[in-house]
Scaffold this active site. Structure first.
Site, PDB file in Angstrom:
ATOM      1  N   TYR A 158       0.858  -1.190   0.000  1.00  0.00           N
ATOM      2  CA  TYR A 158       0.000   0.000   0.000  1.00  0.00           C
ATOM      3  C   TYR A 158       0.888   1.232   0.000  1.00  0.00           C
ATOM      4  CZ  TYR A 158      -4.982  -0.756   0.211  1.00  0.00           C
ATOM      5  OH  TYR A 158      -6.275  -1.004  -0.135  1.00  0.00           O
ATOM      6  N   GLU A 174      -0.547   4.846  -0.293  1.00  0.00           N
ATOM      7  CA  GLU A 174      -1.342   6.078  -0.452  1.00  0.00           C
ATOM      8  C   GLU A 174      -0.480   7.287  -0.115  1.00  0.00           C
ATOM      9  OE1 GLU A 174      -5.114   5.960   1.498  1.00  0.00           O
ATOM     10  OE2 GLU A 174      -5.617   4.018   0.640  1.00  0.00           O
ATOM     11  N   ASP A 220      -7.137  15.469 -23.021  1.00  0.00           N
ATOM     12  CA  ASP A 220      -7.045  14.034 -22.778  1.00  0.00           C
ATOM     13  C   ASP A 220      -6.341  13.444 -24.003  1.00  0.00           C
ATOM     14  OD1 ASP A 220      -7.456  11.329 -22.686  1.00  0.00           O
ATOM     15  OD2 ASP A 220      -9.564  11.442 -22.101  1.00  0.00           O
ATOM     16  N   THR A 261      -3.699   7.764 -20.937  1.00  0.00           N
ATOM     17  CA  THR A 261      -3.439   6.390 -20.519  1.00  0.00           C
ATOM     18  C   THR A 261      -1.997   6.087 -20.900  1.00  0.00           C
ATOM     19  OG1 THR A 261      -4.245   5.616 -22.651  1.00  0.00           O
ATOM     20  CG2 THR A 261      -5.799   5.518 -20.811  1.00  0.00           C
ATOM     21  N   LYS A 298      -1.937   2.725 -24.655  1.00  0.00           N
ATOM     22  CA  LYS A 298      -2.406   2.765 -26.046  1.00  0.00           C
ATOM     23  C   LYS A 298      -1.194   2.994 -26.958  1.00  0.00           C
ATOM     24  CE  LYS A 298      -7.136   4.154 -24.921  1.00  0.00           C
ATOM     25  NZ  LYS A 298      -7.288   4.751 -23.590  1.00  0.00           N
ATOM     26  N   ARG A 327      -1.207  -1.123 -18.653  1.00  0.00           N
ATOM     27  CA  ARG A 327      -2.514  -0.481 -18.502  1.00  0.00           C
ATOM     28  C   ARG A 327      -2.436   0.502 -17.340  1.00  0.00           C
ATOM     29  NH1 ARG A 327      -5.727  -2.779 -21.706  1.00  0.00           N
ATOM     30  NH2 ARG A 327      -7.326  -1.312 -21.059  1.00  0.00           N
TER      31      ARG A 327
HETATM   32  N1  DSN Z   1     -11.741   2.245 -24.106  1.00  0.00           N
HETATM   33  C1  DSN Z   1     -10.907   3.258 -24.682  1.00  0.00           C
HETATM   34  C2  DSN Z   1     -10.951   3.208 -26.161  1.00  0.00           C
HETATM   35  O1  DSN Z   1     -11.096   2.129 -26.696  1.00  0.00           O
HETATM   36  O2  DSN Z   1     -10.809   4.230 -26.813  1.00  0.00           O
HETATM   37  C3  DSN Z   1     -11.222   4.619 -24.190  1.00  0.00           C
HETATM   38  O3  DSN Z   1     -11.589   4.579 -22.854  1.00  0.00           O
END
Ligand code: DSN
Length: 478
Positions: free
Chosen positions: A64, A66, A241, A270, A273, A279
């Site tokens: 943990y 935090e 974003d 994120t 991607k 992730r």
């Molecule tokens: N699930 C993601 C996507 O496929 O674009 C966005 O949250």
């Protein structure tokens, strides 16, 4: 890492798991086999490196932590501090940001942290100031009531879901569409492109506290300099974003007006991607919002995931290597080759092409819904996802679009020739699929008819296309 070491590491890990619950070990092995065999065109997915994957399977998962580096609510976080500080340092250097917060577990979490930070920084509320100053015992019930009313009446202007925005940019069914008084901007119906004059007009009329840019299904670049000017003209905080295109920013494909970091007050992303990490999520900002952002956990988030922060540090270090820029450019080159191949075969693409990592096919041109197209492609070994198109008559469930993206196939090494072959396979499936009917004979938005021989033949060709580009070539699970 030598190829032999990778293989040994994954094999040994599976052997240990198999000793406890063999069905989990089998599922892990099956997932690798499935990923190796399918033509993965989901625009938001990728393949993380073995080093990134291996950094997640360890003792950090047990801890943990935090709080933030050096200011934890738990003892014994010295090693977590090391990996969190490393991940943040790599993120700052990679993106040229003054502050990076690497704890969010996902992009949605990162957005919630950003929303909270902006609200806490911007909302003029004496009760909130007392709460921030840890004088919560001085607040009366009336103060709390006032605080909730003041926080709950703030305005957000973001891109609409059907134009390519994300759920968290104010989509009504999402929490963002309920916690904010929201409006959205769309795209020009004729071109499918963002019309900055219309965004400016909407901002002037609505006067949002937050202007959000960024997308999950818009196949073009966004001019963040202009968006910042719009935000400044109405005193809004400008949030971007960049979850989908963070890899293109990291790889310096998106620079100048198209790099959000110098223009936005706060940037979320994120890490899994186009950035090709584990992730997870991340927030970048300047010094003004840094303290509020760092309160993300426990203010907004549950305990951080130190094992994932370790993997973020590894992946961000990889993205700082010179070869990442070449990878990022190839993602876009491949998307453009795929778009060109589809256009030449008669497909209709939203905006008529792409200048990022994704292509949005309007499958109504093939007489199909997105759901029918998605399933027919899946039957043929091609993994995509259905997606709304602007002003979609089929709504967000059935949709009229198929979103395809190139980060994953580019990681495998496929190039322009394979993208053209992929376009041919997609076109073959879509042009040979017809809508089906429901039990009552009425037209169905879900059922479809595709000759199994076509699906089998395309599946075989898709597999052949992948053969020269093995996934995790060093990993032999035996
Ligand atoms: N699930 C993601 C996507 O496929 O674009 C966005 O949250």
């Amino acid at each position: 890492m030598s190829r032999n070491a990778e293989s040994t590491a994954f094999r040994s890990a599976l052997e240990v798991v198999r000793g406890v619950e063999p069905r989990v070990a089998d599922a892990i092995a099956a997932e690798l086999a499935d990923q190796r065999e399918s033509l993965k065109l989901i625009a938001s997915e990728n393949y993380a490196s073995p080093a990134t994957l291996l950094a997640m399977g360890n003792w950090f998962s047990d801890k943990y932590a935090e709080g933030t580096v050096g200011r934890r609510f738990y003892a014994g976080c010295q090693n977590v501090d090391t990996v969190e500080a490393l991940a943040a340092e790599h993120a700052r250097e990679l993106f040229g940001a003054s502050h990076a917060y690497v704890q969010p577990h996902s992009g949605i979490d990162a957005n919630l942290v950003a929303f909270w930070a902006i609200l806490a920084d911007r909302v003029e509320s004496p009760a909130l100031r007392k709460a921030q100053a840890r004088q919560v015992n001085d607040l009366t019930e009336a103060d709390w009531f006032a605080l909730r009313r003041e926080l709950g009446n703030q305005r957000m202007l973001g891109m609409s879901l059907d134009a390519g925005g994300h759920l968290t940019h104010g989509f009504r069914p999402n929490i963002s569409g309920k916690m904010f008084d929201q409006r959205s901007y769309g795209t020009d119906p004729a071109t499918g492109l963002i019309d900055y004059d219309r965004v400016a007009e909407a901002a002037r009329e609505f006067k949002p506290l937050i202007l959000v840019a960024g997308y999950s299904a818009y196949p073009r670049k966004v001019n963040f300099r202009i968006m910042r000017e719009i935000a400044d003209s109405v005193g809004a905080t400008f949030m971007v974003d960049m979850a989908h295109f963070a890899g293109l920013v990291a790889g310096k494909v998106f620079t100048g007006d198209f790099d959000p970091v110098p223009h936005a007050h706060i940037v979320t992303t994120t890490t899994h991607k186009s950035l090709r990490g584990p992730r997870g999520g991340m927030v970048l900002c300047g010094p003004e919002l840094a303290d509020q952002v760092d309160r993300g956990c426990p203010m907004v988030l549950g305990g951080p995931l130190p094992h994932v922060m370790a993997a973020k540090a590894v992946a961000l270090a990889e993205a700082r290597r010179p070869d990442f820029a070449g990878y990022a450019q190839r993602i876009v080159d491949n998307a453009q080759a795929l778009a060109d191949g589809l256009l030449r075969r008669g497909a209709t693409l939203v905006t008529g092409g792409t200048d990022n990592h994704l292509v949005l096919i309007d499958v109504s041109g093939y007489g199909l819904t997105g759901r029918q197209a998605e399933q027919a492609l899946l039957d043929s070994g091609i993994v995509t996802n259905r997606n709304s198109v602007p002003q979609d008559p089929n709504g967000a469930w059935y949709t009229s679009g198929i979103r395809i993206g190139t980060p994953a196939l580019t990681t495998r090494g496929l190039g322009a020739a394979e993208m053209d072959a992929t376009a041919e396979l997609i076109h073959t499936v879509l042009s040979q699929t017809t809508p089906g009917t429901g039990p009552d004979g009425a037209p169905s938005k879900a059922k479809y008819v595709l000759d199994p021989a076509v699906a089998e033949s395309v599946g075989k060709q898709a597999a052949d296309l992948l053969t020269p580009f093995p996934l995790y070539p060093a990993v032999d699970l035996g």
